[in-house]
Design an enzyme around this catalytic site. Sequence first.
Site, PDB file in Angstrom:
ATOM      1  N   ASP A 136       0.826  -1.222   0.000  1.00 14.45           N
ATOM      2  CA  ASP A 136       0.000   0.000   0.000  1.00 14.45           C
ATOM      3  C   ASP A 136       0.852   1.262   0.000  1.00 14.45           C
ATOM      4  O   ASP A 136       0.378   2.345  -0.327  1.00 14.45           O
ATOM      5  CB  ASP A 136      -0.976   0.012   1.187  1.00 14.45           C
ATOM      6  N   GLU A 137       2.154   1.119   0.370  1.00 14.53           N
ATOM      7  CA  GLU A 137       3.008   2.314   0.461  1.00 14.53           C
ATOM      8  C   GLU A 137       3.213   2.997  -0.887  1.00 14.53           C
ATOM      9  O   GLU A 137       3.637   4.149  -0.934  1.00 14.53           O
ATOM     10  CB  GLU A 137       4.367   1.957   1.086  1.00 14.53           C
ATOM     11  N   TYR A 160      12.221   3.026  -0.611  1.00 14.14           N
ATOM     12  CA  TYR A 160      11.585   1.695  -0.627  1.00 14.14           C
ATOM     13  C   TYR A 160      10.294   1.717  -1.449  1.00 14.14           C
ATOM     14  O   TYR A 160      10.128   0.944  -2.392  1.00 14.14           O
ATOM     15  CB  TYR A 160      11.285   1.221   0.806  1.00 14.14           C
ATOM     16  N   LYS A 164       9.203  -0.064  -5.074  1.00 14.36           N
ATOM     17  CA  LYS A 164       8.061  -0.980  -5.249  1.00 14.36           C
ATOM     18  C   LYS A 164       7.103  -0.441  -6.314  1.00 14.36           C
ATOM     19  O   LYS A 164       6.567  -1.201  -7.120  1.00 14.36           O
ATOM     20  CB  LYS A 164       7.318  -1.173  -3.919  1.00 14.36           C
TER      21      LYS A 164
END
Length: 345
Positions: A136-137, A160, A164
Site C-alpha cells: 500500500d506504500e 523503498y 516498489k
Amino acid sequence: MNNLLVTGGAGFIGSNFIRYMMNKYNNIKIVNLDALTYAGNLFNLKDIEKNKNYTFVRGNILDRGLVKEILRKNEIDTVINFAAESHVDRSINSAREFVETNINGTLSLIECCRDEWQNENGEYKNGVRYLQVSTDEVYGSLGEFGYFNEETPLQPHSPYSASKASADMIVKSFVDTHQFPALITRCSNNYGPYQFPEKLIPLIIYNCINKQKLPIYGDGLNIRDWLYVEDHCSAIDIVVRKGKIGEVYNIGGHNEKTNVYIVKKIIEILNRKYDNEINENLISYVEDRKGHDRRYGIDPSKIKNELGWEPTTSFEAGIEKTIDWYTNNYNWLLDIKSGNYKKGV
Ligand code: NAD
Ligand code: TDX
C-alpha cells in the site's frame, strides 16, 4: 496451479505463505528461491524443509541462468514474487540495494518467465501466472479521511516505496505490451510470527522483554492499517488462483491504529501475561523518520466483492497470538538478534 516458484520465501511473509500453502494443499509443489540476505532465514521453515513437495534453492532473482533453469526443470506454472528489500529505514540510509532487487530483480524475473512461457507466436503456455507482491506504500500518504483504492495514483515517498512502485509499473508495462499474465497485490502492514525484529511490532516486543527503550518516531500518531500475516497469505492464494490477469487487488482489513496505540497495546499484554515490570515508562519519543508517511488505509472492497476474500483474524486476537508466539519462541528472536542464524549459510 501445480508447480509454484516462491521468491523470497525465507523472509517473513514468504515463509508464512509457504507454510500456509503446504498445510492447505497436498498436490502443489513449491520451489523457494531466496538469496538469504540479512532478512532471509531458514529457521523460518524448519518444520517444512523435509516436506516432499518443497525444495529450497539459495540464489538471487537477478541470476537469469538460475531462474530459467528452475522454471524449466520444475515446469513452473506460477511465480509469486515476495523477494525484496523491505525496510523503509534501511532505504533511507542506502537506496541502491532497493533499486537492485526490487526494480531490476523484478524486471529480470518477469523477462525470464516470458522467455520460458511464451512461444515464437507470442502465445503463453496454458494457465501460467505471475503475481507481484506489492504494498500500500506505493500510494503515498493519506490525510485524515479517505482510503487507497486500486485507482489511487501512485505517489511513493521513500526510496523503498518508490522502488516498489517502479516494479509495479514495469509489471504493468509487460501486461500491456506483451500480454504478460501478471497480477499485482497491494497489502497493508503485516504482523505475525517470523517478522524480522527491525519492524515495529517484533522490535517493541523484543525491547519490552529486555526492558530496553521503546523508540516511537515523531509524535507517534502516524497510522498504519494492520493485517495478520495469515490473512495476507489467504488473499494471495485467492488472487493468484481466481484474480483477473492484469488487475491490481488491494488487501487490507480496515484496522487502522496509531503507532502509540500499538506500542501501548503490546506493553499491556506483556505486562499482563509475561512480566509486570514492563510498563509505559519504557516509551521513548525519538527523532521522526525522514519523509514519514502519516496515514495508510486500504479500501478492500474490490477483493471482497470480486473474489470473496475477507480477513478472519481480528487485531485483538492476532496481536495476542503474535505476542504469545514471540515469547514462546524467544530463542528465535535471540538467534536473529545475534546473527546466529547466519552460521553455516
Ligand atoms: P522480508 O524482508 O522479511 O523478506 C524478504 C526476503 O527476500 C528475504 O528472505 C530475503 O533473503 C529475500 N531476498 C531479498 N533480496 C533477494 C534477491 N535479490 N533474490 C532473492 N531473494 C531475495 O520481507 P517481507 O516483510 O516478508 O515482505 C515480502 C514482500 O511483501 C516484499 O515484496 C514486501 O515489499 C511486501 N510487503 C510487505 C509488507 C509487510 O508489512 N511486511 C506489506 C505489504 C507488502
Ligand atoms: O522503531 C520504530 N519506531 C517507530 O515509531 C520503528 C521500526 C517504526 N516506527 C514507526 C514507523 C511507522 O510509522 O512504526 C510504523 C511501522 O514501521 P515499520 O514496521 O518499519 O513499517 P512501515 O514503515 O509502515 O512499512 C511496513 O509496511 C509496509 C513494511 O516494512 C513494508 O515492507 C511494507 O511494504
